[in-house]
Design an enzyme around this catalytic site. Structure first.
Site, PDB file in Angstrom:
ATOM      1  N   TYR A   1       1.069  -3.880   3.688  1.00  0.00           N
ATOM      2  CA  TYR A   1       2.023  -4.932   4.068  1.00  0.00           C
ATOM      3  C   TYR A   1       1.710  -5.517   5.444  1.00  0.00           C
ATOM      4  O   TYR A   1       2.597  -5.693   6.277  1.00  0.00           O
ATOM      5  CB  TYR A   1       3.472  -4.420   4.013  1.00  0.00           C
ATOM      6  CG  TYR A   1       3.820  -3.690   2.745  1.00  0.00           C
ATOM      7  CD1 TYR A   1       3.383  -4.169   1.506  1.00  0.00           C
ATOM      8  CD2 TYR A   1       4.580  -2.532   2.764  1.00  0.00           C
ATOM      9  CE1 TYR A   1       3.691  -3.500   0.331  1.00  0.00           C
ATOM     10  CE2 TYR A   1       4.901  -1.858   1.586  1.00  0.00           C
ATOM     11  CZ  TYR A   1       4.448  -2.350   0.371  1.00  0.00           C
ATOM     12  OH  TYR A   1       4.754  -1.680  -0.798  1.00  0.00           O
ATOM     13  N   HIS A   2       0.431  -5.870   5.644  1.00  0.00           N
ATOM     14  CA  HIS A   2       0.006  -6.468   6.912  1.00  0.00           C
ATOM     15  C   HIS A   2      -0.695  -7.809   6.698  1.00  0.00           C
ATOM     16  O   HIS A   2      -1.757  -8.055   7.265  1.00  0.00           O
ATOM     17  CB  HIS A   2      -0.957  -5.522   7.649  1.00  0.00           C
ATOM     18  CG  HIS A   2      -0.372  -4.182   7.960  1.00  0.00           C
ATOM     19  ND1 HIS A   2      -1.153  -3.056   8.160  1.00  0.00           N
ATOM     20  CD2 HIS A   2       0.913  -3.775   8.112  1.00  0.00           C
ATOM     21  CE1 HIS A   2      -0.371  -2.021   8.417  1.00  0.00           C
ATOM     22  NE2 HIS A   2       0.887  -2.435   8.382  1.00  0.00           N
ATOM     23  N   PRO A   3      -0.144  -8.721   5.882  1.00  0.00           N
ATOM     24  CA  PRO A   3      -0.833 -10.004   5.670  1.00  0.00           C
ATOM     25  C   PRO A   3      -0.880 -10.813   6.958  1.00  0.00           C
ATOM     26  O   PRO A   3       0.080 -10.842   7.734  1.00  0.00           O
ATOM     27  CB  PRO A   3       0.031 -10.691   4.605  1.00  0.00           C
ATOM     28  CG  PRO A   3       1.394 -10.098   4.792  1.00  0.00           C
ATOM     29  CD  PRO A   3       1.155  -8.664   5.180  1.00  0.00           C
TER      30      PRO A   3
END
Length: 553
Positions: free
Chosen positions: A468-470
């Site tokens: 969850y690090h876009p």
């Protein structure tokens, strides 16, 4: 028409920081946020972190298109739809990134964003509490808005993980956010007095307290651009469309998914793509939506031979106890995110700084809250930090309420596969150390039968998940770089009066969790918006392994 000097789209990590710094300086600010309040125990209780990111009330609910290299799975892409943005639904892990990340940004055209330039901004935002676990305070900030703490580390598995890293030949670091990232040591979290300390708590509440910052709950449809200048933002609220006017600047801080979407809806983006959707072109910027990056990770899970994990709370009675204790005293297991030990290592000799990160958790579960196996266990989340794969965000239609198309193109390079295999094998080696001998029963996953490259690749294809690090979808660079979207002062190239400041502008993903760098972007962007001189660079020299060219550890 509601008017302010500055209109910010997004009350997330960067947007809250910008709002506070502008209001603190005397500016009038409107912050547009589609989501609602961040009040409530699911957000405030650190131990409940798996809940808000799985709740439609707090999450935009994005998912990737079928990923061709991961068995066509659609991977969840949570983004915060709430005051505080993703800082209100994330795992509360605080990682600055490595010094070389920011020097690389500068080398890629983000002049003024090298490590010496950003270090004083990290110090400005931090209120660091070392908890007696070590670290040099000269590298850290002591009076910033963002409280950063460490867990009690009273679970024997948490301590065993660091000791196992040492036994495997890796260094131990007292502060991976300070002089030395490489090694094993205590994790840091944005938690204060037993509660999540989000960007809303740290920045937005103080901004509102000045009387110069107003939060407007609405859905941003596009930036209003007149004669090449951004003059406001069109929103819908209460069933009506209206415009919030900005007399100075409009600032997009709506996430690496929604910010490029808003640019394209406003006529800023690849001209051919905009034409496909009938959107008049204001500025042909082919880099908008491109350069999408993320971290993938796997859970290497072990069954425990002793009842020492958090599994004892993994039942209705146990959860009731944790919740009640937290509600009454803000203490106990619910007062920590339970990620209390970490490791940053290099995958092989010749890699100059860490490219693998571990999150250790003293229970075997998934982010969605499902237990992988009945009984006591523990796990390490592990994954490579600098994948060469790149994806993109594009419009599904010209309808502002249509979700964008997200394609990460995960695992599209051979290097991704060799790096992931290496990460799994190095993790197994750590779990095989003497420190874990009293606690290991057997490996849950991948499982003892999964050993050769083909078996590992099949496991990766089926089980790799987003961390969850876009980021990176409107990257920062030189104004003459055709793929850059913003210049080093966060101005959108080709449009006056418009800035973009969130994780979209990262030229390259940072080494670790991305919340801290996102807040950094907001802090530094605020000075650019205000026309202030940047904080004086600090030329502190971080530790690099002296034998990195020839040794893996």
């Amino acid at each position: 028409m509601q008017t302010a000097e500055y209109v910010i789209v997004g009350a997330g990590s960067a947007g809250c920081a910008i709002a506070y710094r502008l209001a603190e300086a005397g500016g009038s600010v409107i912050v547009i946020e589609h989501g609602g309040t961040d009040a409530g125990p699911f957000i405030r209780m650190p131990g409940a972190l798996s809940y808000p990111m799985n709740m439609a009330r707090y999450d935009w609910g994005f998912a990737s298109e079928p990923e061709p290299h991961l068995n066509n799975r659609r991977l969840a892409t949570p983004r915060g739809k709430v005051l505080g943005g993703s800082s209100s639904i994330n795992g509360m892990i605080y990682v600055r990134g490595h010094a070389r990340d920011y020097d690389t940004w500068a080398e890629m055209g983000a002049t003024g964003w090298g490590y010496a330039d950003v270090l004083p901004y990290f110090k400005r935002l931090e209120h660091w509490h070392d908890g007696g676990h070590g670290g040099d305070p000269s590298w850290r900030g002591s009076d910033g808005p963002l409280h950063i703490t460490r867990g009690k580390r009273d679970n024997p598995l948490v301590r065993a993980f660091v000791e196992a890293g040492r036994q495997a030949g890796y260094p131990v670091t007292g502060d991976y956010n300070g002089a030395q990232q490489e090694g094993f040591g205590p994790f840091e979290m944005t938690v204060w007095k037993g509660e999540r300390w989000s960007a809303a708590r740290a920045y937005l509440r103080p901004a509102e307290a000045t009387g110069r910052c107003t939060v407007v709950r609405g859905y941003a449809r596009k930036v209003v651009i007149e004669n090449g200048r951004a003059t406001g933002v069109e929103i819908t609220r209460h069933g009506r469309t209206e415009i919030l006017a900005a007399t100075c600047e409009v600032i997009l801080a709506a996430s690496s998914i929604n910010s490029p979407k808003l640019l394209m809806l406003s006529g800023i983006g690849p001209a051919a793509h905009l034409a496909q959707h009938g959107i008049p072109v204001v500025a042909d910027r082919p880099g908008v939506g491109q350069n999408l990056q993320d971290h993938l990770e796997l859970y290497i899970q072990m069954a425990a031979s002793q009842p020492v994990s958090l599994f004892k709370y993994w039942n209705l009675l146990g959860k009731a106890y944790v919740g009640a204790r937290w509600l009454l005293t803000r203490s106990g297991p619910g007062a920590s995110n339970q990620f209390e030990s970490t490791g940053f290592i290099r995958s092989q000799a010749g890699v100059p700084y860490p490219d693998i990160q571990f999150h250790f958790l003293p229970i075997a579960v998934r982010y969605d809250g499902r237990a992988a196996a009945e009984g006591h266990g523990f796990q390490a989340h592990v994954g490579p930090m600098r994948s060469p794969s790149r994806g993109h965000v594009s419009l599904r239609s010209a309808d502002p309420e249509a979700p964008p198309k997200i394609i990460f193109n995960y695992m599209s390079h051979e290097k991704d596969w060799t790096d992931f295999r290496r990460a799994i094998r190095l993790t197994r080696e750590i779990f095989a150390q003497d420190a874990f001998k009293p606690y290991v029963r057997h490996e849950i996953q991948p499982g003892d039968a999964v050993q050769d490259d083909d078996a590992l690749d099949a496991f990766i294809r089926e089980h790799a998940e987003s961390a969850y690090h876009p980021c990176g979808t409107a990257r920062m660079g030189r104004a003459d770089d055709p793929m850059a979207v913003v210049d080093p002062e966060t101005r959108v190239i080709g449009v006056e009066g418009l800035r973009l400041a969130d994780s979209s502008i990262f030229p390259q993903i940072t080494n670790g969790n991305t919340n801290a760098p996102s807040i950094l972007v907001g802090e530094k962007a605020a000075d650019h918006i205000l026309g202030r001189p940047a904080l004086a660079p600090e030329n502190a020299k971080p530790w690099m392994h002296p034998n990195w060219r020839t040794a893996q550890r």
